[in-house]
Enzyme design. Structure first.
Site, PDB file in Angstrom:
ATOM      1  CG  ASP A  94      -1.960   0.951   1.334  1.00 27.01           C
ATOM      2  OD1 ASP A  94      -2.402   1.395   0.267  1.00 27.01           O
ATOM      3  OD2 ASP A  94      -2.429   1.259   2.457  1.00 27.01           O
ATOM      4  CG  HIS A  95      -0.358   4.801   0.189  1.00 33.50           C
ATOM      5  ND1 HIS A  95      -0.837   5.748  -0.685  1.00 33.50           N
ATOM      6  CD2 HIS A  95      -1.424   4.403   0.918  1.00 33.50           C
ATOM      7  CE1 HIS A  95      -2.133   5.919  -0.495  1.00 33.50           C
ATOM      8  NE2 HIS A  95      -2.522   5.113   0.467  1.00 33.50           N
ATOM      9  CB  SER A 229     -12.398   4.021   7.259  1.00 32.88           C
ATOM     10  OG  SER A 229     -11.510   2.920   7.276  1.00 32.88           O
ATOM     11  CG  ASN A 269      -7.213   0.845  -0.453  1.00 38.07           C
ATOM     12  OD1 ASN A 269      -7.529  -0.125  -1.143  1.00 38.07           O
ATOM     13  ND2 ASN A 269      -6.091   1.515  -0.632  1.00 38.07           N
ATOM     14  CB  ILE A 270     -11.517  -0.682   4.873  1.00 39.23           C
ATOM     15  CG1 ILE A 270     -12.606  -0.214   3.883  1.00 39.23           C
ATOM     16  CG2 ILE A 270     -11.976  -0.531   6.328  1.00 39.23           C
ATOM     17  CD1 ILE A 270     -13.907  -0.972   3.957  1.00 39.23           C
TER      18      ILE A 270
HETATM   19  P1  13P Z   1      -8.848   4.722   5.704  1.00 43.39           P
HETATM   20  O1  13P Z   1      -7.946   5.559   6.561  1.00 43.39           O
HETATM   21  O2  13P Z   1     -10.096   5.451   5.326  1.00 43.39           O
HETATM   22  O3  13P Z   1      -9.151   3.384   6.296  1.00 43.39           O
HETATM   23  O4  13P Z   1      -8.076   4.467   4.306  1.00 43.39           O
HETATM   24  C1  13P Z   1      -7.166   3.412   4.174  1.00 43.39           C
HETATM   25  C2  13P Z   1      -6.361   3.473   2.917  1.00 43.39           C
HETATM   26  O5  13P Z   1      -6.667   4.161   1.966  1.00 43.39           O
HETATM   27  C3  13P Z   1      -5.170   2.634   2.863  1.00 43.39           C
HETATM   28  O6  13P Z   1      -4.437   2.840   1.705  1.00 43.39           O
HETATM   29  O1  G3H Z   2      -3.051   4.859   3.601  1.00 43.27           O
HETATM   30  C1  G3H Z   2      -2.556   4.699   4.713  1.00 43.27           C
HETATM   31  C2  G3H Z   2      -2.848   3.431   5.436  1.00 43.27           C
HETATM   32  O2  G3H Z   2      -3.953   3.604   6.298  1.00 43.27           O
HETATM   33  C3  G3H Z   2      -1.616   2.939   6.139  1.00 43.27           C
HETATM   34  O3  G3H Z   2      -1.324   3.660   7.278  1.00 43.27           O
HETATM   35  O4  G3H Z   2       1.114   4.149   7.027  1.00 43.27           O
HETATM   36  O5  G3H Z   2      -0.001   4.288   9.261  1.00 43.27           O
HETATM   37  O6  G3H Z   2       0.392   2.081   8.184  1.00 43.27           O
HETATM   38  P1  G3H Z   2       0.148   3.554   7.974  1.00 43.27           P
HETATM   39 ZN    ZN Z   3      -4.531   4.841   0.931  1.00 46.42          ZN
END
Ligand code: 13P
Ligand code: G3H
Ligand code: ZN
Length: 324
Positions: A94-95, A229, A269-270
């Protein structure tokens, strides 16, 4: 080359997204950082017969250790088997914020990666995304790119204001990079404070007009919604009741996510909803049982709450139940 995701029993997102597009639902992408979150995701998705994307941020990778995570993902596929129903499971970065982290994930068993170049100028975003796609596709790993910036925290990058995705850019971005899916910005944001609303006021609707224009420009192409979310009130209230302070926490209403799931949005994404449910139940347990110090005692109700929450999302919000 290190480990292929295929050896871990994982799949990439290609087939999942194709079916989600045809069936008008979205695949859940749930973030995890620890054992209990992972167990809950797998149990909920097996019980609802839903495909799932296990999502790992850069921060989660640092927290849990990259090698540990690989074997946790292997454990997750085995657990699903043991629970009696074979669901498609993807392991997704993710990211990802650099070519190097994406490469490292491809090499260590991830079946999908996100390269988030959304903060870069358009041409640089294309160059970086293209480089990741060229590497990942050699190993049949799928890649998610992003256009448009969400407000809130994206790993260590904090954006104050969101910038909606510009539909004029999407065709060029997808054709030049060859990404497999595209994350867009239509009014969601990361974290538990998505909108500033006064009591009784409803949150502003997502920009479905932008989503529809993107769908028109990219027919049949999988779109991803981050920051999805809903910041469930029941858990916010529980946290506040048992010593926490989350004044003003607000998320995306579930009806809007349901509508998005029926469109070209194939991945939702949640993360925050899981954090809230988990924290709420731990707070409640410790408040009511001040003498207890066995982590299993307070993590078990927290894990159970997660299972119920994920099942609810799959059945009532994403529509992914019974699609595995
Ligand atoms: P939320 O913070 O809304 O759960 O989003 C999560 C997300 O986009 C993870 O990449
Ligand atoms: O998009 C962000 C996700 O909720 C991940 O969060 O970088 O704190 O693990 P984090
Ligand atoms: Zn995200």
């Amino acid at each position: 080359m290190g480990v292929s995701y295929k050896e871990l029993g994982l799949v990439n997102t290609r087939e999942m997204f194709k079916k989600a597009m045809e069936g008008k639902y979205a695949i859940p992408a749930y973030n995890f950082n620890n054992l209990e979150q992972l167990q809950a995701i797998i149990q909920a998705c097996v019980e609802t017969k839903s495909p799932v994307i296990l999502q790992v941020s850069k921060g989660a990778r640092e927290y849990a250790n990259a090698t540990m995570l690989r074997y946790m993902a292997l454990g997750a596929t085995k657990l699903a088997e043991e629970l009696g129903y074979n669901i498609p499971i993807a392991l997704h970065l993710d990211h990802g914020d650099s070519f190097e982290i994406c490469k490292s994930c491809v090499d260590s068993g991830f079946s999908s990666v996100m390269i988030d170049g959304s903060h870069l100028p358009f041409e640089e975003n294309i160059e970086l995304t293209k480089r990741v796609v060229e590497y990942a596709h050699k190993f049949d790993v799928t890649v998610e790119g992003e256009l448009g910036v969400l407000a809130g925290i994206e790993d260590e990058v904090v954006a104050e204001k969101s910038h909606y995705t510009d539909p004029d850019q999407v065709e060029e971005f997808v054709s030049k990079t060859k990404v497999d899916s595209l994350a867009i910005s239509i009014g969601t944001s990361h974290g538990a404070y998505k909108f500033k609303v006064k009591p009784g006021e409803s949150v502003p609707p997502l920009r479905f007009d932008i989503l529809e224009e993107i769908e028109r420009r990219l027919p049949g192409f999988p779109i991803v919604l981050h920051g999805a979310s809903s910041v469930m009130q029941e858990y916010v209230d529980m946290i506040n009741k048992y010593g926490g302070n989350l004044e003003g926490a607000v998320g995306v209403p579930e009806e809007q996510l349901r509508r998005a799931a029926e469109s070209a949005v194939c991945k939702i994404n949640i993360d925050s909803d899981g954090r809230l449910a988990f924290t709420a139940k731990i707070r409640e347990f410790l408040w009511n049982n001040p003498k207890e110090f066995d982590p299993r005692k307070y993590l078990k109700p927290a894990r159970n709450a997660l299972v119920e929450m994920y099942k609810h999302k799959n059945i009532n919000v994403l529509g992914s139940a019974n699609k595995a």
